[in-house]
Design a protein around this motif. Structure first.
Motif, PDB file in Angstrom:
ATOM      1  N   PRO A   1       0.814  -1.233   0.000  1.00 58.98           N
ATOM      2  CA  PRO A   1       0.000   0.000   0.000  1.00 58.98           C
ATOM      3  C   PRO A   1       0.841   1.274   0.000  1.00 58.98           C
ATOM      4  N   PHE A   2       1.967   1.245   0.684  1.00 60.96           N
ATOM      5  CA  PHE A   2       2.836   2.421   0.733  1.00 60.96           C
ATOM      6  C   PHE A   2       3.536   2.639  -0.607  1.00 60.96           C
ATOM      7  N   LEU A   3       3.814   1.561  -1.327  1.00 60.37           N
ATOM      8  CA  LEU A   3       4.410   1.691  -2.650  1.00 60.37           C
ATOM      9  C   LEU A   3       3.435   2.342  -3.623  1.00 60.37           C
TER      10      LEU A   3
ATOM     11  N   LYS B   1       6.341  12.209   4.947  1.00 59.34           N
ATOM     12  CA  LYS B   1       5.271  11.694   5.815  1.00 59.34           C
ATOM     13  C   LYS B   1       5.027  10.211   5.537  1.00 59.34           C
ATOM     14  N   LEU B   2       5.155   9.815   4.276  1.00 62.73           N
ATOM     15  CA  LEU B   2       4.968   8.412   3.908  1.00 62.73           C
ATOM     16  C   LEU B   2       6.026   7.536   4.590  1.00 62.73           C
TER      17      LEU B   2
ATOM     18  N   LEU C   1      10.671   0.565  -1.332  1.00 58.49           N
ATOM     19  CA  LEU C   1      10.307   1.959  -1.077  1.00 58.49           C
ATOM     20  C   LEU C   1      11.529   2.857  -1.184  1.00 58.49           C
ATOM     21  N   LEU C   2      12.633   2.411  -0.678  1.00 62.09           N
ATOM     22  CA  LEU C   2      13.872   3.179  -0.680  1.00 62.09           C
ATOM     23  C   LEU C   2      14.378   3.440  -2.092  1.00 62.09           C
TER      24      LEU C   2
ATOM     25  N   ASN D   1      10.766   8.973  -6.312  1.00 60.34           N
ATOM     26  CA  ASN D   1      10.174  10.021  -5.461  1.00 60.34           C
ATOM     27  C   ASN D   1      10.834  10.066  -4.088  1.00 60.34           C
ATOM     28  N   ILE D   2      11.221   8.879  -3.588  1.00 60.35           N
ATOM     29  CA  ILE D   2      11.874   8.802  -2.285  1.00 60.35           C
ATOM     30  C   ILE D   2      13.343   9.210  -2.406  1.00 60.35           C
TER      31      ILE D   2
END
Length: 259
Positions: A13-15, A28-29, A45-46, A50-51
């Motif tokens: 979901p975070f991806l 914030k994510l 995610l890392l 965008n990150i």
């Protein structure tokens, strides 16, 4: 089922959200992902553009560094750099301590309480044991608490994200492990072959002993038949007469005659 097999799904979901998150939203994510229950792997995610862009933003760069800590570093690393990192909430502290146990277990199977208390900054042994029990229930690790010896015996753990540049070291360690394992297996095969050879030799000796023993019994039996049966006192018999008694009877008249 292996430990951590559903952790990647927890991150999904975070991806999805991260595709549209930039700047403060991306920061914030990271806070949400590192606080979320059941999320223990962060490599995907890392690696997202965008990150990665947060590194170039002075305000949000600390959140990218925080994500690196949760991905492949430890609670001790966080404490060493906490002045330049965002403050952790209680959920993040607990999660990072759980992940730190996994990192410690990568280098040793037996983790003394004294080491864990120091590395995790736990106030009491009771608190440490509660932390470990929670990690076991969360499928982060499998192990046994040895309260008598004051240590945690690790059986296996989930796998953490691999720090960039460490792949070669991991491959070298795996090759060394494979070589050692092959040597051990070869030694075991040789030992088993020796045991099998010894067992065969013993079996052959036993068979030879049995053959010799049976042959002796057979010879003794034949000899006994030739000599005739024995009395209860072990004397030979002829025609139902004890030969020893017969000899005694014959001797008596002779002795009388001499007198």
């Amino acid at each position: 089922m292996e430990l951590g097999t559903n952790f990647a799904a927890k991150l999904e979901p975070f991806l999805l959200i991260s595709k549209s998150a930039k700047g403060a939203a991306a920061a914030k994510l990271i806070q949400d992902a590192t606080s979320a229950q059941g999320v223990f792997v962060f490599a995907e995610l890392l690696e997202l553009p965008n990150i990665q862009e947060l590194v170039n933003n002075e305000q949000h760069a600390p959140f990218f560094s925080l994500l690196q800590v949760f991905s492949y570093r430890t609670y001790k690393d966080y404490l060493a750099n906490k002045d330049s990192l965002p403050q952790l909430n209680q959920a993040q502290i607990t999660k990072l301590k759980h992940l730190s146990i996994v990192s410690l277990a990568a280098t040793r199977r037996i983790l003394p309480y004294s080491l864990l208390l120091q590395e995790l900054q736990m106030p009491t042994i009771r608190d440490l044991e509660d932390l470990i029990i929670d990690a076991i229930y969360l499928d982060i690790l499998r192990g046994k608490l040895d309260q008598k010896e004051q240590q945690l015996e690790i059986e296996y753990t989930m796998g953490r994200d691999l720090e960039p540049g460490k792949a070669e070291a991991v491959l070298a360690a795996l090759k060394a492990w494979a070589s050692t394992t092959a040597s051990v297996l070869s030694a075991l095969d040789n030992k088993l072959a020796q045991i099998a050879s010894y067992s065969t030799a013993v079996a052959m000796d036993n068979e030879e002993h049995d053959r010799a023993y049976n042959a002796i019994l057979k010879d003794v039996s034949k000899d006994s038949k030739k000599r005739g049966p024995l009395t209860a006192s072990g004397n030979l018999m002829r025609g139902g007469v004890d030969l020893a008694d017969a000899m005694d009877v014959d001797e008596e008249p002779r002795m009388k005659g001499r007198k």
